[in-house]
Design a protein around this motif. Structure first.
Motif, PDB file in Angstrom:
ATOM      1  N   ASP A  18       0.847  -1.188   0.000  1.00  0.00           N
ATOM      2  CA  ASP A  18       0.000   0.000   0.000  1.00  0.00           C
ATOM      3  C   ASP A  18       0.886   1.243   0.000  1.00  0.00           C
ATOM      4  OD1 ASP A  18      -2.725  -1.234   0.329  1.00  0.00           O
ATOM      5  OD2 ASP A  18      -1.757  -2.027   2.140  1.00  0.00           O
ATOM      6  N   ALA A  19       0.380   2.306  -0.599  1.00  0.00           N
ATOM      7  CA  ALA A  19       1.185   3.526  -0.747  1.00  0.00           C
ATOM      8  C   ALA A  19       1.682   4.054   0.591  1.00  0.00           C
ATOM      9  CB  ALA A  19       0.362   4.592  -1.459  1.00  0.00           C
ATOM     10  N   ALA A  20       0.863   3.902   1.630  1.00  0.00           N
ATOM     11  CA  ALA A  20       1.236   4.455   2.941  1.00  0.00           C
ATOM     12  C   ALA A  20       2.307   3.635   3.643  1.00  0.00           C
ATOM     13  CB  ALA A  20       0.005   4.556   3.830  1.00  0.00           C
ATOM     14  N   ALA A  21       2.485   2.364   3.220  1.00  0.00           N
ATOM     15  CA  ALA A  21       3.387   1.466   3.956  1.00  0.00           C
ATOM     16  C   ALA A  21       4.812   1.994   4.005  1.00  0.00           C
ATOM     17  CB  ALA A  21       3.364   0.076   3.332  1.00  0.00           C
ATOM     18  N   GLY A  22       5.279   2.579   2.912  1.00  0.00           N
ATOM     19  CA  GLY A  22       6.659   3.060   2.866  1.00  0.00           C
ATOM     20  C   GLY A  22       6.860   4.436   3.459  1.00  0.00           C
ATOM     21  N   ALA A  23       5.779   5.033   3.980  1.00  0.00           N
ATOM     22  CA  ALA A  23       5.881   6.392   4.524  1.00  0.00           C
ATOM     23  C   ALA A  23       5.582   6.459   6.007  1.00  0.00           C
ATOM     24  CB  ALA A  23       4.921   7.315   3.768  1.00  0.00           C
ATOM     25  N   LEU A  24       5.223   5.327   6.608  1.00  0.00           N
ATOM     26  CA  LEU A  24       4.819   5.359   8.012  1.00  0.00           C
ATOM     27  C   LEU A  24       5.946   5.838   8.923  1.00  0.00           C
ATOM     28  CD1 LEU A  24       2.634   2.176   8.596  1.00  0.00           C
ATOM     29  CD2 LEU A  24       1.894   4.543   8.361  1.00  0.00           C
ATOM     30  N   THR A  25       5.580   6.634   9.882  1.00  0.00           N
ATOM     31  CA  THR A  25       6.496   7.132  10.902  1.00  0.00           C
ATOM     32  C   THR A  25       5.669   7.656  12.065  1.00  0.00           C
ATOM     33  OG1 THR A  25       8.201   8.793  11.407  1.00  0.00           O
ATOM     34  CG2 THR A  25       6.553   9.401   9.785  1.00  0.00           C
ATOM     35  N   ASP A  26       6.260   7.657  13.251  1.00  0.00           N
ATOM     36  CA  ASP A  26       5.555   8.285  14.370  1.00  0.00           C
ATOM     37  C   ASP A  26       5.909   9.761  14.475  1.00  0.00           C
ATOM     38  OD1 ASP A  26       8.146   8.112  15.337  1.00  0.00           O
ATOM     39  OD2 ASP A  26       7.560   7.471  17.348  1.00  0.00           O
ATOM     40  N   GLY A  27       6.786  10.223  13.585  1.00  0.00           N
ATOM     41  CA  GLY A  27       7.099  11.650  13.519  1.00  0.00           C
ATOM     42  C   GLY A  27       8.073  12.141  14.558  1.00  0.00           C
ATOM     43  N   THR A  28       8.836  11.233  15.175  1.00  0.00           N
ATOM     44  CA  THR A  28       9.784  11.653  16.204  1.00  0.00           C
ATOM     45  C   THR A  28      11.222  11.515  15.714  1.00  0.00           C
ATOM     46  OG1 THR A  28       9.976   9.465  17.233  1.00  0.00           O
ATOM     47  CG2 THR A  28       8.216  10.898  18.020  1.00  0.00           C
ATOM     48  N   SER A  29      12.112  12.152  16.427  1.00  0.00           N
ATOM     49  CA  SER A  29      13.554  12.019  16.206  1.00  0.00           C
ATOM     50  C   SER A  29      14.242  12.135  17.552  1.00  0.00           C
ATOM     51  CB  SER A  29      14.065  13.096  15.238  1.00  0.00           C
ATOM     52  OG  SER A  29      13.818  14.391  15.777  1.00  0.00           O
ATOM     53  N   ASN A  30      15.536  11.890  17.585  1.00  0.00           N
ATOM     54  CA  ASN A  30      16.281  11.999  18.837  1.00  0.00           C
ATOM     55  C   ASN A  30      16.377  13.462  19.249  1.00  0.00           C
ATOM     56  OD1 ASN A  30      18.000  11.728  21.032  1.00  0.00           O
ATOM     57  ND2 ASN A  30      19.844  11.656  19.764  1.00  0.00           N
ATOM     58  N   THR A  31      15.611  13.845  20.250  1.00  0.00           N
ATOM     59  CA  THR A  31      15.626  15.223  20.738  1.00  0.00           C
ATOM     60  C   THR A  31      16.344  15.332  22.072  1.00  0.00           C
ATOM     61  OG1 THR A  31      13.382  14.776  21.555  1.00  0.00           O
ATOM     62  CG2 THR A  31      13.572  16.019  19.509  1.00  0.00           C
ATOM     63  N   ASN A  32      17.040  14.265  22.457  1.00  0.00           N
ATOM     64  CA  ASN A  32      17.884  14.318  23.644  1.00  0.00           C
ATOM     65  C   ASN A  32      19.278  14.779  23.246  1.00  0.00           C
ATOM     66  OD1 ASN A  32      16.428  13.877  25.943  1.00  0.00           O
ATOM     67  ND2 ASN A  32      16.621  11.671  25.914  1.00  0.00           N
ATOM     68  N   ALA A  33      20.255  14.515  24.080  1.00  0.00           N
ATOM     69  CA  ALA A  33      21.611  15.000  23.841  1.00  0.00           C
ATOM     70  C   ALA A  33      22.173  14.495  22.516  1.00  0.00           C
ATOM     71  CB  ALA A  33      22.520  14.564  24.984  1.00  0.00           C
ATOM     72  N   GLU A  34      22.991  15.313  21.896  1.00  0.00           N
ATOM     73  CA  GLU A  34      23.626  14.963  20.631  1.00  0.00           C
ATOM     74  C   GLU A  34      24.528  13.742  20.800  1.00  0.00           C
ATOM     75  OE1 GLU A  34      26.569  17.081  17.301  1.00  0.00           O
ATOM     76  OE2 GLU A  34      25.789  18.204  19.021  1.00  0.00           O
ATOM     77  N   LEU A  35      24.466  12.843  19.813  1.00  0.00           N
ATOM     78  CA  LEU A  35      25.299  11.652  19.863  1.00  0.00           C
ATOM     79  C   LEU A  35      26.764  12.025  19.689  1.00  0.00           C
ATOM     80  CD1 LEU A  35      23.182   9.198  17.670  1.00  0.00           C
ATOM     81  CD2 LEU A  35      23.118   9.530  20.152  1.00  0.00           C
ATOM     82  N   LEU A  36      27.646  11.223  20.281  1.00  0.00           N
ATOM     83  CA  LEU A  36      29.078  11.448  20.152  1.00  0.00           C
ATOM     84  C   LEU A  36      29.608  10.756  18.896  1.00  0.00           C
ATOM     85  CD1 LEU A  36      30.251  10.857  23.849  1.00  0.00           C
ATOM     86  CD2 LEU A  36      29.350  12.941  22.804  1.00  0.00           C
TER      87      LEU A  36
END
Length: 460
Positions: free
Chosen positions: A418-436
């Protein structure tokens, strides 16, 4: 949610609760593998005066399987010991903590790490220090220096770190567990609402990390550095466990609980979200207590995942092809339980044999990517999940897309996602401390003093 509160019983025992496991080839040194196991979920940085720490009564382990049998061929074991320097104060520290030997730090913790391979047990280090938690700008004025001091060389090209870090996992728990809603697709939900960005429920929380950097030759089945991506000998399986003694009683003389008897596994984690999303609630605690080689009884939940049935109901008309598909999900079985065999993805494989088992599978012959794609192998980046797991891999989006049918064509070319299958996301990203950019890679933990509690609402 990768494994933060995945089962009823372990949710009551956070000190032994594994949250995430990572396994990837070091981008800083491609001759080494980084193994990371996080424990103690959802730590508020300002949780004093009894701040978070590893359990002295818990055996923490990172396991490696390299013989294609889904058994633990190599195990790194960690046991911790906590000291109280000043028994007359209630304080975690009585002044600034300027080094790991600072007398003002009242509750230092250290650990022993051993390596087990077959019957050979090797102690790699004793009395290794953990850093303190990040109390605040007065108590831990140079936290980065304290954390760096806790990175220890064990010899033979192996380094270790055990201590608090910022949680890099990200997920919209508040939305997903509110009847499976994904905020970026709110309008399509059966209970429609306006679309909006995802909210990272792990924002500002810390975890406790066990991190190892070891030569590839220490983990491969024959002690070599594999170069053939398609060779079965190039792939290892990785998972983490926590165990407690079989019996735990309160000792009035010692004024505390004492464990007796053999170690019993109470928590484990391989692939992210496996126990959360695949295993039914009535079997979650049993899953936590079993070794991967005994996962055959969970196969039917992978072949026919409940979430794949829920998506068409929760998002009417969005997943008609998924709703009509009535075959066993061989794609998910390969990704999660055996590894991907040769011929499914051109030029790639991480198959570990026919024993169905939940493990991270890392192909040691795949070099790090020059530019990481957070969607990993699904987006054409073979160094990313489900080939091991890097800290920056967006495993929620990857697994949502896989469950929604995006990976079915790998094993069934007649299927059209289905067209939506490849676009699914919960819309979040790592908003905590920057990775080293170097070991131990996870960002510095949030500071208690700098924490700003959020707000909650009883209704929309």
């Amino acid at each position: 949610m990768s494994s933060h509160r995945e089962a009823p019983e372990i949710a009551k025992d956070p000190v032994a609760d594994s949250t995430d496991v990572y396994a990837f080839i070091s981008p800083a040194d491609p001759d080494k593998v980084v193994l990371i196991a996080n424990f103690i979920p959802l730590q508020k940085p300002d949780g004093g005066p009894n701040f978070y720490e590893f359990g002295d009564d818990v055996l923490y382990e990172i396991h490696v399987s390299n013989k294609g049998t889904s058994t633990s061929d190599i195990s790194y074991q960690f046991e911790f010991e906590t000291q109280i320097r000043n028994k007359k104060t209630f304080l975690y520290n009585t002044g600034p903590i300027e080094s790991l030997s600072s007398p003002s730090w009242n509750r230092p913790q250290s650990y022993t790490v051993t390596r087990t391979k077959g019957r050979r047990v090797t102690t790699l280090g004793r009395a290794l220090p953990c850093p303190p938690v990040n109390v605040g700008v007065r108590s831990t004025p140079d936290y980065a220096a304290l954390a760096d001091e806790a990175v220890r060389d064990l010899g033979g090209g192996t380094r270790v770190f055990c201590g608090q870090r910022a949680d890099a996992f990200h997920v919209d728990l508040g939305s997903i567990f509110d009847l499976g809603a994904l905020r970026p697709f709110n309008e399509a939900h059966v209970i429609s609402m306006p679309e909006m960005n995802g909210v990272n429920a792990v924002q500002s929380y810390n975890v406790h990390t066990i991190a190892l950097e070891v030569p590839i030759t220490d983990l491969s089945v024959d002690g070599s550095a594999p170069s053939d991506v398609l060779s079965p000998r190039s792939t290892i399986g990785v998972w983490a466990t926590a165990s407690r003694r079989a019996t735990r009683v309160y000792d009035y003389k010692q004024k505390g609980y004492v464990g007796m008897g053999p170690w019993r596994q109470v928590s484990r984690l391989g692939n992210p979200l496996f126990n959360e999303v695949i295993v039914p609630m009535a079997r979650k605690d049993m899953w936590n207590q079993r070794p991967p080689r005994r996962d055959r009884i969970f196969q039917r939940h992978v072949y026919n995942p409940e979430l794949a049935q829920l998506l068409p109901a929760l998002y009417p008309g969005v997943f008609p092809n998924l709703e009509a598909y009535d075959e066993k999900r061989a794609d998910l079985h390969a990704i999660l339980m055996t590894g991907i065999p040769e011929g499914v993805v051109e030029g790639f494989a991480n198959y570990t044999g026919p024993v169905p088992s939940d493990m991270l599978r890392l192909n040691l012959a795949v070099p790090p990517s020059a530019e990481e794609n957070p969607i990993g192998l699904v987006a054409g980046d073979p160094a990313g999940f489900p080939n091991g797991r890097r800290i920056g891999d967006d495993v929620v989006a990857i697994e949502l897309r896989a469950v929604a049918g995006a990976t079915i064509p790998l094993v069934d070319p007649s299927y059209t996602p289905d067209a939506a299958a490849g676009a699914l996301t919960d819309g979040t990203s790592n908003t905590n401390a920057e990775l080293l950019s170097e070991f131990p890679y996870l960002g510095l933990p949030g500071s208690g003093y700098l924490t700003e509690p959020g707000t909650t609402e009883a209704s929309a």
